[in-house]
Scaffold this active site. Structure first.
Site, PDB file in Angstrom:
ATOM      1  CB  VAL A 107      -0.975  -0.012   1.202  1.00  0.00           C
ATOM      2  CG1 VAL A 107      -1.694   1.322   1.344  1.00  0.00           C
ATOM      3  CG2 VAL A 107      -1.984  -1.153   1.045  1.00  0.00           C
ATOM      4  CD  GLU A 108       2.949   3.714   3.749  1.00  0.00           C
ATOM      5  OE1 GLU A 108       3.221   4.688   3.018  1.00  0.00           O
ATOM      6  OE2 GLU A 108       2.371   3.835   4.831  1.00  0.00           O
TER       7      GLU A 108
END
Length: 177
Positions: A64-65
């Site tokens: 996600v990052e």
């Protein structure tokens, strides 16, 4: 025969693909894998620092990052696979691979640092109502002060989406870690 124009079919398929990618269609997500060389890094980081996320949750957070991109840099200046802001890195950055340098752009430093940092965040949000892992993720995204001020996950759309996305990807990665 007057069928549906090819351009209409293509537009519909592109719309479905865009929606599936945005909202999390499991069929498309299942083809994603944690990079094999990072699997032991996620596992070792969780074993070393505990108190926070599982290896699958930590890998989901990396996806996600940065989509596992160790060279990612955000508009806000967050760096590396785990997207550390420089000030946070100065405070918590570890030399995870013991090469004499703590580098947020090196996954072998950033992943253990994220696990370590999340063990600290877990203590900072302890006692707040709500799911412990969600609180840790919210603190990683919005900061522990925002989570404590809100008395739980802050009413910030980006943070709520972030927490939900990490949970979704963790399910995808559970069988890989």
């Amino acid at each position: 025969m007057g069928g549906v124009p090819a351009r209409t079919i293509l537009a519909a398929l592109l719309t479905v693909l865009a929606l599936a990618t945005t909202v999390g269609c499991g069929v498309l997500r299942r083809n994603r894998h944690v990079p094999a060389d990072l699997v032991p890094v996620f596992q070792a980081a969780v074993t070393a620092y505990g108190g926070g996320l599982s290896a699958a949750q930590l890998a989901a957070q990396a996806w996600v990052e940065s989509r596992f991109n160790p060279r990612a840099v955000s508009r806000a200046g967050a760096q590396g696979i785990m997207q550390f802001l420089p000030a946070t890195w100065r405070e918590v950055g570890l030399d995870g691979n013991h090469d004499g340098q703590a580098d947020p752009m090196d996954p072998y430093d950033a992943i253990p640092t994220a696990a370590y940092y999340e063990s600290r965040l877990a203590r900072q949000v302890a006692g707040l109502p709500g799911d412990r892992i969600s609180l840790i993720l919210a603190a990683y995204n919005a900061g522990p002060d925002a989570v404590r001020a809100a008395g739980g996950i802050p009413d910030i759309d980006e943070t709520r989406r972030y927490v939900a996305r990490v949970h979704t990807w963790a399910v995808t990665y559970a069988d890989q870690l």
